[in-house]
Design a protein around this motif. Structure first.
Motif, short mmCIF file in Angstrom:
data_model
loop_
_atom_site.label_atom_id
_atom_site.label_comp_id
_atom_site.label_asym_id
_atom_site.label_seq_id
_atom_site.Cartn_x
_atom_site.Cartn_y
_atom_site.Cartn_z
N GLY A 74 167.04 80.86 53.34
CA GLY A 74 166.48 81.82 54.28
C GLY A 74 165.34 81.21 55.06
O GLY A 74 164.64 80.32 54.57
N VAL A 75 165.16 81.68 56.29
CA VAL A 75 164.10 81.18 57.17
C VAL A 75 163.32 82.36 57.73
O VAL A 75 163.92 83.35 58.19
CB VAL A 75 164.68 80.35 58.34
N GLY A 76 161.98 82.25 57.69
CA GLY A 76 161.12 83.26 58.28
C GLY A 76 160.21 82.63 59.31
O GLY A 76 159.82 81.46 59.18
N SER A 430 152.56 81.56 57.32
CA SER A 430 153.79 80.82 57.03
C SER A 430 154.34 81.20 55.65
O SER A 430 155.56 81.32 55.47
CB SER A 430 153.55 79.31 57.10
N TYR A 431 153.44 81.44 54.71
CA TYR A 431 153.85 81.86 53.37
C TYR A 431 154.42 83.28 53.43
O TYR A 431 155.44 83.59 52.79
CB TYR A 431 152.64 81.80 52.44
N GLY A 432 153.78 84.15 54.22
CA GLY A 432 154.29 85.50 54.40
C GLY A 432 155.65 85.51 55.07
O GLY A 432 156.52 86.32 54.73
N ALA A 433 155.85 84.60 56.03
CA ALA A 433 157.15 84.52 56.70
C ALA A 433 158.24 84.12 55.71
O ALA A 433 159.36 84.65 55.73
CB ALA A 433 157.08 83.52 57.85
N ALA A 434 157.92 83.17 54.81
CA ALA A 434 158.88 82.77 53.79
C ALA A 434 159.18 83.94 52.86
O ALA A 434 160.33 84.14 52.44
CB ALA A 434 158.35 81.58 53.00
N TYR A 435 158.14 84.74 52.54
CA TYR A 435 158.36 85.89 51.67
C TYR A 435 159.27 86.93 52.34
O TYR A 435 160.15 87.51 51.69
CB TYR A 435 157.04 86.53 51.28
N LEU A 436 159.06 87.18 53.64
CA LEU A 436 159.94 88.12 54.34
C LEU A 436 161.39 87.65 54.27
O LEU A 436 162.31 88.45 54.08
CB LEU A 436 159.50 88.27 55.79
N ALA A 437 161.59 86.34 54.40
CA ALA A 437 162.95 85.80 54.28
C ALA A 437 163.48 85.99 52.87
O ALA A 437 164.68 86.28 52.68
CB ALA A 437 162.96 84.32 54.66
N ALA A 438 162.61 85.86 51.88
CA ALA A 438 163.04 86.04 50.49
C ALA A 438 163.48 87.48 50.23
O ALA A 438 164.47 87.72 49.54
CB ALA A 438 161.92 85.65 49.54
N THR A 439 162.73 88.45 50.77
CA THR A 439 163.09 89.86 50.54
C THR A 439 164.40 90.21 51.22
O THR A 439 165.12 91.11 50.76
CB THR A 439 161.98 90.80 51.05
#
Length: 499
Positions: A74-76, A430-439
């Motif tokens: 996943g990419v955010g 950037s960490y939050g964007a990765a988390y959004l992709a994880a969810t």
């Protein structure tokens, strides 16, 4: 053996950052690319959007080279905003992007739209007054001042949505970013408001609205060839960096206040229901059903960088140590941090910076301390305005590069009287964007990803002293407002070459 990973990339004002994390939120790799902005005229702040894509490509390639066993699932993306990037039907920009509230070019358009549409009506429908933060007047500025360029424009992007477009081909914008596109968005209907779109942005085909964690498409073969990402990987819409930062530190619950320590200081208070005031920005949150009252200072970390350059590029560690030794009140210095005008709560693009109390005995450490204290006074001014408007502050979470070193966060707590939670990871958007992709691609819990690491508590004695100095800070702006405005006008005449 491969490991499932998420990529998050954020485009900031002074740099782009990327992270590679595993499914449990462990930070595996980071990458950064520094950049500048263009200031072609006083009050104009722009950036070539191609830089955003080039830096995403370079960052992703670096991350994947460092972790060859990474299986990206996943990419955010996220980015500064609200920005105005106008592009043609093919998505090719027709001019540089106009940045968020640090760009104050559209004062005349704001006044005209207030008169045409009604300032009260704009506040009721969109939640926020028209200010330098709003995207709508900047679109109107391009239409008025660059009609040939505007005639070629068909699409509206922001950094996160343009990266999503380059990765997937999807033309979308998240609801939060749209809610900062005043007066184009109806905050109750959660939709573009066609009658005002026709007035402000004629001939633009506005993007489909989605939520930041929505999957908007998958990495195309062309994007895969450029970045090294596997084709077919899901990409989420993302949103404006400050809200992605709030996601990264679990500051999305009612009563939470996120403080983002960066080039500019940003504050987001999650509220139970929509609250509006002309002094702040009322927005849709990052998740469906959430509402926010937000504010942002035009400069914060930018001032410390400016000071560092003035003193020959001294190491930040030295400047912080000297500022710590300076002590409360910086030996009688008081600074107004309005070096690029000011956004909330005074909403005055004509405001200018001020350093009062200077003597020949003051040092660079005193100046650096005064700059940190000035941003802390600005935070307190914003917090008091949020509370007066009906917001509630029950928990404060700090994030961003400025949390490192502890002095800045301690001064903010001492000035405001508020405790601040500092989480384990403060790298931010950037960490939050990765988390959004994880969810969007599986189960994830930000509480497990990024638990609290420390607590900054205010010192009662220092808070009492700072409260006295804060009163002087509040007096300084109205006492010098007319002078600042006259100087701002003088600066424009110098720029135009007028004696």
């Amino acid at each position: 053996m491969t490991r499932a990973t998420l990529v998050g990339v954020d485009i900031g004002t002074s740099s782009s950052k990327g992270v590679l994390v595993d499914r449990d939120g462990r930070l595996l790799r980071t990458a950064t690319r520094e950049h500048g902005v263009d200031r072609p005229r006083v009050g104009h702040v722009e950036m070539d959007a191609q830089i955003w894509w080039d830096e995403l490509v370079a960052i992703v390639q670096e991350l994947l080279r460092a972790e060859p066993d990474a299986d990206v699932v996943g990419v955010g993306v996220s980015g500064m905003g609200p920005c105005v990037l106008l592009a043609d039907d093919a998505g090719t920009p027709v001019r540089p992007a106009i940045l968020y509230g640090v760009d104050s070019r559209a004062s005349e358009q704001i006044a005209r739209l207030d008169a045409t549409l009604g300032a009260d009506a704009i506040l009721r429908r969109g939640g926020s007054a028209l200010t330098s933060q709003a995207a709508g007047p900047k679109i109107a500025w391009v239409a008025e001042h660059e009609p040939g360029t505007y005639a070629r424009a068909r699409r509206l992007f922001m950094p996160s949505s343009w990266l999503a477009y380059r990765l997937t081909g999807a033309y979308v914008l998240d609801h939060h970013s749209a809610s900062q596109s005043t007066p184009l968005y109806d905050a109750d209907a959660l939709a573009w408001y066609a009658p005002w779109v026709d007035v402000v942005a004629p001939d633009l085909s506005l993007p489909e609205l989605v939520w930041p964690a929505d999957v908007v498409g998958t990495v195309t073969r062309d994007a895969a060839a450029q970045t090294g990402l596997p084709a077919g990987v899901p990409v989420v819409a993302g949103t404006i960096d400050a809200w992605t930062e709030a996601v990264s530190v679990d500051a999305q619950n009612v009563g939470d206040l996120m403080l983002m320590y960066a080039t500019t200081m940003f504050l987001i208070n999650t509220v139970a229901e929509r609250v509006s005031t002309p002094s702040m920005w009322s927005t849709v949150g990052a998740y469906p059903g959430t509402r926010c009252l937000a504010g942002g200072m035009a400069t914060s970390g930018a001032i410390t960088g400016w000071l560092r350059d003035l003193v020959g590029g001294a190491p930040y560690a030295d400047l912080v140590a000297e500022a710590r030794a300076s002590g409360v009140g910086a030996h009688g210095l008081l600074m107004l941090p309005y070096f690029a005008g000011e956004r909330t709560p005074i909403q005055d693009p004509e405001a200018r910076g001020l350093i009062a109390g200077l003597t020949l005995s003051h040092t660079r450490g005193d100046l650096y301390r005064a700059a940190l204290e000035a941003t802390a006074y600005g935070v307190r001014h914003n917090v008091e305005t949020i509370l007066a408007a009906g917001g509630t502050v029950e928990r404060v979470v700090a994030v961003g590069g400025g949390t490192q070193g502890a002095l800045w966060t301690q001064i903010v707590s001492d000035v405001t009287g508020l405790e601040q939670v500092v989480p384990q990871q403060t790298i931010g958007a950037s960490y939050g964007a990765a988390y959004l992709a994880a969810t969007a691609t599986g189960d994830a819990d930000i509480g497990r990803w990024n638990p609290p690491a420390s607590l900054v508590r205010p010192d009662p004695a220092r808070h009492a002293t700072y409260s006295e100095l804060f009163a002087l800070y509040r007096d300084a702006y109205p006492a010098t407002q007319q002078l600042s405005h006259r100087l701002a006008e003088h600066q424009r005449t110098i720029e135009k070459g007028t004696p």
